[in-house]
Motif scaffolding. Structure first.
Motif, PDB file in Angstrom:
ATOM      1  N   MET A 277       0.829  -1.216   0.000  1.00  0.00           N
ATOM      2  CA  MET A 277       0.000   0.000   0.000  1.00  0.00           C
ATOM      3  C   MET A 277       0.855   1.255   0.000  1.00  0.00           C
ATOM      4  O   MET A 277       0.580   2.226  -0.694  1.00  0.00           O
ATOM      5  CB  MET A 277      -0.854  -0.032   1.277  1.00  0.00           C
ATOM      6  N   TYR A 278       1.957   1.181   0.773  1.00  0.00           N
ATOM      7  CA  TYR A 278       2.826   2.356   0.871  1.00  0.00           C
ATOM      8  C   TYR A 278       3.394   2.743  -0.477  1.00  0.00           C
ATOM      9  O   TYR A 278       3.347   3.913  -0.890  1.00  0.00           O
ATOM     10  CB  TYR A 278       3.947   2.041   1.863  1.00  0.00           C
ATOM     11  N   TRP A 279       3.920   1.715  -1.193  1.00  0.00           N
ATOM     12  CA  TRP A 279       4.577   2.044  -2.464  1.00  0.00           C
ATOM     13  C   TRP A 279       3.585   2.448  -3.523  1.00  0.00           C
ATOM     14  O   TRP A 279       3.899   3.276  -4.387  1.00  0.00           O
ATOM     15  CB  TRP A 279       5.444   0.861  -2.912  1.00  0.00           C
ATOM     16  N   ILE A 280       2.380   1.916  -3.449  1.00  0.00           N
ATOM     17  CA  ILE A 280       1.349   2.373  -4.391  1.00  0.00           C
ATOM     18  C   ILE A 280       1.079   3.850  -4.183  1.00  0.00           C
ATOM     19  O   ILE A 280       0.991   4.637  -5.130  1.00  0.00           O
ATOM     20  CB  ILE A 280       0.055   1.548  -4.197  1.00  0.00           C
ATOM     21  N   THR A 281       0.975   4.237  -2.906  1.00  0.00           N
ATOM     22  CA  THR A 281       0.727   5.647  -2.616  1.00  0.00           C
ATOM     23  C   THR A 281       1.861   6.519  -3.144  1.00  0.00           C
ATOM     24  O   THR A 281       1.617   7.562  -3.757  1.00  0.00           O
ATOM     25  CB  THR A 281       0.589   5.841  -1.097  1.00  0.00           C
ATOM     26  N   VAL A 282       3.089   6.068  -2.907  1.00  0.00           N
ATOM     27  CA  VAL A 282       4.234   6.851  -3.379  1.00  0.00           C
ATOM     28  C   VAL A 282       4.180   6.989  -4.888  1.00  0.00           C
ATOM     29  O   VAL A 282       4.376   8.088  -5.448  1.00  0.00           O
ATOM     30  CB  VAL A 282       5.553   6.189  -2.933  1.00  0.00           C
TER      31      VAL A 282
ATOM     32  N   ASN B  46      -2.678  -9.796  -0.646  1.00  0.00           N
ATOM     33  CA  ASN B  46      -2.136 -11.109  -0.955  1.00  0.00           C
ATOM     34  C   ASN B  46      -1.362 -11.054  -2.276  1.00  0.00           C
ATOM     35  O   ASN B  46      -1.201  -9.992  -2.879  1.00  0.00           O
ATOM     36  CB  ASN B  46      -3.245 -12.161  -0.991  1.00  0.00           C
ATOM     37  N   ALA B  47      -0.896 -12.213  -2.699  1.00  0.00           N
ATOM     38  CA  ALA B  47       0.008 -12.253  -3.854  1.00  0.00           C
ATOM     39  C   ALA B  47      -0.691 -11.767  -5.124  1.00  0.00           C
ATOM     40  O   ALA B  47      -0.092 -11.053  -5.941  1.00  0.00           O
ATOM     41  CB  ALA B  47       0.530 -13.670  -4.039  1.00  0.00           C
ATOM     42  N   VAL B  48      -1.953 -12.126  -5.285  1.00  0.00           N
ATOM     43  CA  VAL B  48      -2.668 -11.736  -6.500  1.00  0.00           C
ATOM     44  C   VAL B  48      -2.776 -10.224  -6.575  1.00  0.00           C
ATOM     45  O   VAL B  48      -2.529  -9.595  -7.617  1.00  0.00           O
ATOM     46  CB  VAL B  48      -4.065 -12.385  -6.507  1.00  0.00           C
TER      47      VAL B  48
ATOM     48  N   ALA C  83      -1.242  -7.706  -9.377  1.00  0.00           N
ATOM     49  CA  ALA C  83      -2.084  -6.748 -10.107  1.00  0.00           C
ATOM     50  C   ALA C  83      -1.537  -5.348  -9.945  1.00  0.00           C
ATOM     51  O   ALA C  83      -1.483  -4.563 -10.919  1.00  0.00           O
ATOM     52  CB  ALA C  83      -3.517  -6.836  -9.599  1.00  0.00           C
ATOM     53  N   ALA C  84      -1.102  -5.015  -8.738  1.00  0.00           N
ATOM     54  CA  ALA C  84      -0.584  -3.666  -8.499  1.00  0.00           C
ATOM     55  C   ALA C  84       0.674  -3.428  -9.318  1.00  0.00           C
ATOM     56  O   ALA C  84       0.845  -2.357  -9.922  1.00  0.00           O
ATOM     57  CB  ALA C  84      -0.291  -3.476  -7.013  1.00  0.00           C
TER      58      ALA C  84
ATOM     59  N   ALA D 155     -10.874  -1.116  -4.231  1.00  0.00           N
ATOM     60  CA  ALA D 155     -12.067  -1.563  -3.511  1.00  0.00           C
ATOM     61  C   ALA D 155     -11.876  -2.982  -3.001  1.00  0.00           C
ATOM     62  O   ALA D 155     -12.303  -3.319  -1.893  1.00  0.00           O
ATOM     63  CB  ALA D 155     -13.292  -1.484  -4.423  1.00  0.00           C
ATOM     64  N   ALA D 156     -11.208  -3.816  -3.806  1.00  0.00           N
ATOM     65  CA  ALA D 156     -10.953  -5.185  -3.353  1.00  0.00           C
ATOM     66  C   ALA D 156      -9.952  -5.191  -2.205  1.00  0.00           C
ATOM     67  O   ALA D 156     -10.113  -5.951  -1.240  1.00  0.00           O
ATOM     68  CB  ALA D 156     -10.432  -6.034  -4.516  1.00  0.00           C
ATOM     69  N   VAL D 157      -8.930  -4.334  -2.299  1.00  0.00           N
ATOM     70  CA  VAL D 157      -7.915  -4.320  -1.240  1.00  0.00           C
ATOM     71  C   VAL D 157      -8.514  -3.832   0.068  1.00  0.00           C
ATOM     72  O   VAL D 157      -8.268  -4.393   1.136  1.00  0.00           O
ATOM     73  CB  VAL D 157      -6.731  -3.432  -1.669  1.00  0.00           C
TER      74      VAL D 157
END
Lengths: 97, 143, 86, 231
Positions: free
Chosen positions: A1-6, C2-4, C8-9, C51-53
């Protein structure tokens, strides 16, 4: 989450810089829509879905449409790289475009 | 090397948007780009306002079901920003209409040319001879 | 996450990076508009992914609005380019 | 030189704001007003979306002021640009291609439904009058992009706008008569999370949505019509 925000913040700031630095105004409008799109993701990350939705509606649909209509009406197409001089309808300027 | 906390990252992003927007407001040469820069600065200000209510681990201020699960973020800055964004669109549209009007009246939307024209108009209204502004365009004239 | 979701990210981040490169260096205006459209599609997907996260259906509304309205913005840009050319 | 001083100014302001960040209580619990809204907002207004509760119940008069600002902006755009002067010999834009026309026809009902959903569920899920109004405006503007010769009827838009504003103020005056406060929540609260709940808040949001949608559609239509006439 942190790196996505960055990453999202970095995209936002980079496209904000692009708004100022891109020589072509239409490209700057596209970059400003990218700014508001990244901003909307940031609003989701800070748990503000209402604000994110407003920003999405405004940035994706409304602001771009208004800017583009105004730019089209100005007729100042080139303004930079792919410049194509428009016939000037006004007398006594000559300093335009 | 320890990473800065999430709030600091977001705050830095908001502040840099604000700074970029303000720099664009001061430096931009084209009036439409000035309007764009105003939008960027406004986005930074909105993000700054929303961030004041944010805390990590909180959920959105919307009740799903009966009891809220865990803490919630502050809804009041969000409500303020909600209206601010919509007003921002109105301001942007009005500013663009004014730019179109300036173009119709002066035939240019570039700041420097516009400033020269305004100085000429002021001189003419004040009855000063127009040569001064043409020979030395950088000199401030008494208004 | 999780890994999926992490996968995706990462993929979405790659898509954003590529789109951003095309937005900045795109030689002509249509390139930039297409990249802006691509970025808005990526944003729609990533909003749904968020939204899923967050495990909350509230954020899906945002993705819906974005997906529906980005079409209008893109069409306006495309119409302007078209009208410019003719 | 001027750019240098501008950058100096911007950099100084940025430094100032970053220094300010060191003392900000980032991540602290909400302010007292926010805590109060979080604790009692849902019970007091019946709205599951606390942002809606703040926008319409606690700060309803601010929303009215915001609507009037938006109205002033839309009216200002119309005033500054003048009326649409479409010359009869003016060369109108060509119609859109097949893809645009078909997509506009297909998307119009979808956009209207999405906009109405967003407006009607404003007190339950994220969304509300402003967002839904923007979607409705986009719905009515999209066919105009495909067929530039058509135009929105500005008289109808004006009527919708005026009626929605009158409904908003009328509900406020009704609350003033019944409860002694302008825009105080009226009617039954209902069960939290049901569509028919939260008293007058959904009605207020419908009025806001119609007004915002009419104003923004009129604004975009004005920009497009006068554009066709040349500047």
């Amino acid at each position: 989450m942190y790196w996505i925000t960055v990453l999202v913040v970095a995209v936002m700031v980079l496209s904000a810089l692009a708004v100022l630095l891109l020589p072509n105004l239409l490209a700057a409008v596209a970059a400003s829509s990218v700014v508001s799109l990244a901003l909307s993701v940031v609003f989701v990350i800070v748990r503000a879905p209402d604000v994110a939705m407003t920003e999405a509606a405004v940035g994706a649909g409304l602001s771009g449409v208004i800017l583009v209509l105004a730019l089209r009406r100005l007729g100042l197409w080139g303004l930079g790289d792919d410049n194509r001089p428009q016939p000037e309808r006004f007398s006594g300027t000559g300093d335009d475009a | 090397m320890s990473l800065p906390p999430l709030e600091i990252v977001l705050y830095a992003g908001a502040v840099s948007l604000l700074i970029i927007g303000l720099a664009g407001l001061v430096m931009s040469e084209h009036l439409v780009r000035l309007v764009l820069a105003l939008g960027v600065a406004e986005a930074g200000g909105n993000l700054l306002l929303v961030l004041t209510g944010f805390r990590q681990g909180a959920v959105a201020p919307i009740l799903l079901g009966a009891a809220p699960s865990g803490p919630m973020v502050d809804p009041i800055p969000q409500a303020l920003v909600l209206t601010a964004i919509v007003i921002g669109v109105g301001v942007q549209a009005l500013a663009l209409a004014l730019v179109l009007r300036v173009r119709r009246a002066y035939g240019t939307v570039h700041m420097s040319a516009l400033r020269a024209r305004l100085v000429e108009d002021l001189d003419e209204a004040a009855g000063l001879p127009p040569e001064g502004s043409r020979e030395a365009p950088g000199v401030e004239r008494p208004v | 996450m999780n890994a999926v979701e992490i996968a995706a990210a990462v993929l979405l981040c790659a898509a954003v990076a590529l789109g951003l490169v095309r937005l900045v260096i795109g030689p002509t205006n249509p390139d930039r508009f297409v990249s802006a459209d691509l970025l808005s599609v990526v944003t729609t997907v990533s909003l749904a992914g968020l939204a899923a996260v967050f495990d909350s259906p509230l954020y899906l509304d945002v993705a819906m609005i974005y997906g529906v309205l980005s079409f209008v913005g893109t069409v306006a840009l495309a119409r302007v380019v078209e009208g410019n050319r003719s | 030189m001027r750019n240098f001083t501008s950058l100096l100014f911007a950099g100084g302001l940025g430094f100032f704001l970053l220094v300010l960040a060191a003392d900000l209580p980032l991540g602290a619990p909400p302010m007292l007003a926010g805590q109060g809204v979080l604790a009692e907002g849902a019970a007091a207004t019946g709205a599951a979306n606390l942002v809606t509760a703040v926008v319409l119940a606690y700060r309803g008069i601010d929303t009215l002021g915001e609507l009037s600002i938006l109205f002033a902006a839309a009216a200002g755009v119309g005033l500054v640009l003048g009326r649409a002067r479409r010359r009869p010999d003016a060369e109108a834009d060509p119609e859109g291609g097949f893809i645009l026309l078909a997509a506009a026809d297909l998307l119009f009902p979808l956009l209207v439904i999405v906009g109405l959903y967003i407006v009607l569920h404003g007190h339950l899920t994220p969304g509300g009058g402003f967002q839904g109004g923007v979607v409705l405006a986009a719905a009515f503007f999209l066919p105009l992009l495909g067929r530039p010769r058509n135009a929105l009827d500005h008289a109808v838009i004006g009527w919708i706008e005026g009626l929605a504003g009158a409904v908003f103020v009328g509900i406020g005056l009704w609350a003033l008569a019944a409860r002694g406060e302008f825009l105080a929540p009226l009617l039954g609260k209902g069960t939290l999370g049901a569509l028919f709940s939260a008293g007058t808040l959904p009605l207020l949001y419908i009025a806001v949505g119609l007004k915002v949608g009419a104003e923004i559609a009129g604004l975009m239509s004005t920009l497009q019509e006068t554009e066709a006439a040349g500047s």
